[in-house]
Design an enzyme around this catalytic site. Sequence first.
Site, PDB file in Angstrom:
ATOM      1  N   TRP A 166      -8.667  -3.267   6.207  1.00 33.05           N
ATOM      2  CA  TRP A 166     -10.034  -3.776   6.276  1.00 33.05           C
ATOM      3  C   TRP A 166     -10.115  -5.294   6.254  1.00 33.05           C
ATOM      4  O   TRP A 166     -11.157  -5.865   6.485  1.00 33.05           O
ATOM      5  CB  TRP A 166     -10.847  -3.239   5.081  1.00 33.05           C
ATOM      6  N   ASN A 167      -9.007  -5.980   5.946  1.00 35.12           N
ATOM      7  CA  ASN A 167      -9.178  -7.422   5.696  1.00 35.12           C
ATOM      8  C   ASN A 167      -9.352  -8.228   6.971  1.00 35.12           C
ATOM      9  O   ASN A 167     -10.068  -9.228   6.973  1.00 35.12           O
ATOM     10  CB  ASN A 167      -8.045  -7.971   4.816  1.00 35.12           C
ATOM     11  N   LYS A 190      -6.695   4.099  13.920  1.00 31.37           N
ATOM     12  CA  LYS A 190      -7.474   4.514  12.755  1.00 31.37           C
ATOM     13  C   LYS A 190      -7.813   3.265  11.953  1.00 31.37           C
ATOM     14  O   LYS A 190      -6.975   2.737  11.210  1.00 31.37           O
ATOM     15  CB  LYS A 190      -6.686   5.477  11.862  1.00 31.37           C
ATOM     16  N   PRO A 191      -9.055   2.790  12.106  1.00 32.85           N
ATOM     17  CA  PRO A 191      -9.438   1.648  11.275  1.00 32.85           C
ATOM     18  C   PRO A 191      -9.739   2.126   9.861  1.00 32.85           C
ATOM     19  O   PRO A 191      -9.854   3.330   9.619  1.00 32.85           O
ATOM     20  CB  PRO A 191     -10.711   1.138  11.958  1.00 32.85           C
ATOM     21  N   ASP A 192      -9.892   1.197   8.937  1.00 32.86           N
ATOM     22  CA  ASP A 192     -10.369   1.565   7.612  1.00 32.86           C
ATOM     23  C   ASP A 192     -11.834   1.996   7.749  1.00 32.86           C
ATOM     24  O   ASP A 192     -12.597   1.392   8.521  1.00 32.86           O
ATOM     25  CB  ASP A 192     -10.246   0.356   6.673  1.00 32.86           C
ATOM     26  N   GLY A 241      -0.922  -2.841   6.246  1.00 32.32           N
ATOM     27  CA  GLY A 241      -1.590  -2.457   5.003  1.00 32.32           C
ATOM     28  C   GLY A 241      -0.672  -2.722   3.822  1.00 32.32           C
ATOM     29  O   GLY A 241       0.230  -3.565   3.886  1.00 32.32           O
ATOM     30  N   SER A 242      -0.882  -1.978   2.765  1.00 31.28           N
ATOM     31  CA  SER A 242      -0.149  -2.247   1.527  1.00 31.28           C
ATOM     32  C   SER A 242       1.290  -1.725   1.605  1.00 31.28           C
ATOM     33  O   SER A 242       1.602  -0.818   2.395  1.00 31.28           O
ATOM     34  CB  SER A 242      -0.870  -1.584   0.355  1.00 31.28           C
ATOM     35  N   GLU A 263       3.686  -3.847   8.640  1.00 28.89           N
ATOM     36  CA  GLU A 263       3.296  -5.201   8.221  1.00 28.89           C
ATOM     37  C   GLU A 263       2.596  -5.062   6.870  1.00 28.89           C
ATOM     38  O   GLU A 263       1.467  -4.549   6.805  1.00 28.89           O
ATOM     39  CB  GLU A 263       2.364  -5.830   9.262  1.00 28.89           C
ATOM     40  N   LEU A 264       3.260  -5.507   5.791  1.00 30.04           N
ATOM     41  CA  LEU A 264       2.810  -5.121   4.444  1.00 30.04           C
ATOM     42  C   LEU A 264       2.379  -6.319   3.599  1.00 30.04           C
ATOM     43  O   LEU A 264       2.070  -7.377   4.118  1.00 30.04           O
ATOM     44  CB  LEU A 264       3.933  -4.319   3.780  1.00 30.04           C
ATOM     45  N   CYS A 297      -3.156 -11.376   4.084  1.00 28.52           N
ATOM     46  CA  CYS A 297      -1.813 -10.960   3.640  1.00 28.52           C
ATOM     47  C   CYS A 297      -0.908 -12.157   3.407  1.00 28.52           C
ATOM     48  O   CYS A 297      -0.045 -12.115   2.540  1.00 28.52           O
ATOM     49  CB  CYS A 297      -1.197 -10.007   4.657  1.00 28.52           C
ATOM     50  N   GLU A 395       0.850  -8.119  -5.910  1.00 30.00           N
ATOM     51  CA  GLU A 395      -0.142  -8.775  -5.050  1.00 30.00           C
ATOM     52  C   GLU A 395      -1.548  -8.556  -5.623  1.00 30.00           C
ATOM     53  O   GLU A 395      -1.932  -7.416  -5.882  1.00 30.00           O
ATOM     54  CB  GLU A 395      -0.036  -8.163  -3.654  1.00 30.00           C
TER      55      GLU A 395
END
Length: 526
Positions: A166-167, A190-192, A241-242, A263-264, A297, A395
């Site tokens: 979502w960021n 699939k978006p948030d 995401g996370s 990509e975390l 991120c 984080e």
Amino acid sequence: MISPRRGTTTTRPAALTDDLLESLVARVPGSSGATWKLTEVYTGELLVELPQSTQEDIERAFREARAAQRLWAQWPVKKRLEVFERAHTLLLDNALTTTDLIQAESGKNRRMAVEETCDPPMIISHYLKRAPKLLTPKKHGGPVPFLSSSTEVHVPKGVVGIIAPWNFPFATGLSDAIPALMAGNAVVVKPDNKTALSPLYGIRLLEEAGLPKGLFQVVCGEGPDVGPTLIDNADYVMFTGSTATGRVIGERAGRNLIGCCLELGGKNPMIVLDDVDAEEWVESATFGVFGNTGQICMHIERIYLPESRYDELRDVFVRRAANLRIGASYDFGPEIGSLVSPDHRDRVASHVEDAVAKGATVLTGGRARPDLGPAFFEPTVLEGVTQDMLAGKTETFGPVVGLYCYRTVDEAIKLANDTDYGLNASVWSGDIARAEAVAERIDSGNVNINDALATAYASKATPSGGVKNSGVGARHGDQGLLKYTDVKNVAVLKKQVLGARPGQDYDSYVKQMLSSLKLMRRLRVR
Ligand code: NAD
């Protein structure tokens, strides 16, 4: 003192009519009738009911994408790229409506939202230049000079599944899809749930530019509900995401023997050397920590300051942080917007509370601001953060930073590297060569010298990804497109010369082969 800017407006922008919002979500399959209440972050008011996709909906989306992909892959690369030439213009012409959507669904301030809209056009520009070269088959020499050759052909993987956070919903929803589509793939994204509107709008613009219908599908739902079916039907997965979710995605992709790019998260350090220009540093450092309300991120969560200038640099930084204009507004007034949700505000607050309980000091900020909106949190600077605190190790992903004092550069580098993450780092010095020497010793996928984060991210020609627990693979650069392809090695032998000639004994064949290899090496022939 932190205060909302006078005269700000939280009135929803005129462009965001109910008709627009409803028409955007209409393309999301949701056969069960279940919906998710997508709200405006500044006010908490309902924007639209977002359909939630069932397993059957997701499987149907993949079937449709696969059918569209078979035709799309047959288009000549030049014709495919013409779609993106037109899309570049359309995305920029409609950037302000996109900005309104991003702000409404994420709560970020306007500057960040506008900058986010620039990412997909920048990606398009880069790959319009690069894709023709990358996708043209490359002929190489074969094992037998002149009589053999091998051609490297990049064929699309098929249907790429993209799971986005979502960021930066517009950037991560579109920018990673663009090179995949250029390479001849279809995409199911699939978006948030919180931030599905801006990617839906971007996809509409791509289709206006001529992207065939069906090629770019959107499915929505909670991650654990949608993720397994999406991964099981995809030929490649691109996840942002996370770190925790990245492990789940990576495990499933591995079981299915499909590739994935992860990509975390990060716990990104900034090392400030003792010859820094404080005025120049403080503006960039403030953005690097608090930009997007700390929900980038690559944003900075740890700043290492030299002992010789600690007090001066700390005071300059704290003063600037305390003066940031924070507020809910669809104009350019606030420098800092909201966090994405009350849940996330609570997570950020818990990191600050934990730090304070264990002995850290709040130099500025440290409080939620319900007077500004449901999810606001003040820009916060901490001192005395240690590794046993949440804010010291994991984080935070909010507007919170720890300041640390170091005595030697070796010590600063050791502290910067003392983390499981390795996404981004920043080094500041009046002497670029000195900063580069430090950068070389930092374990990180990205290092920005005399900038916090934007220079590395905006350098689209260079691959950008994380090391350690911050990711696998990269976006941007040649691999940002080639990862969405399989390589087919088409080899040609013009005459049957491999192996012993008829009647030749094996000893003489081996002798001849070994001396040919030596000769080829001397002549540098492959
Ligand atoms: P998240 O991992 O909770 O969610 C990201 C996406 O994954 C969302 O769409 C979510 O619905 C989905 N998801 C959640 N659980 C899932 C599951 N089990 N299976 C499949 N999908 C699932 O992350 P977030 O909180 O939305 O985003 C913030 C994180 O993203 C931060 O850690 C941040 O550092 C990271 N991030 C990294 C980059 C990068 O480029 N490295 C960029 C942006 C954000």
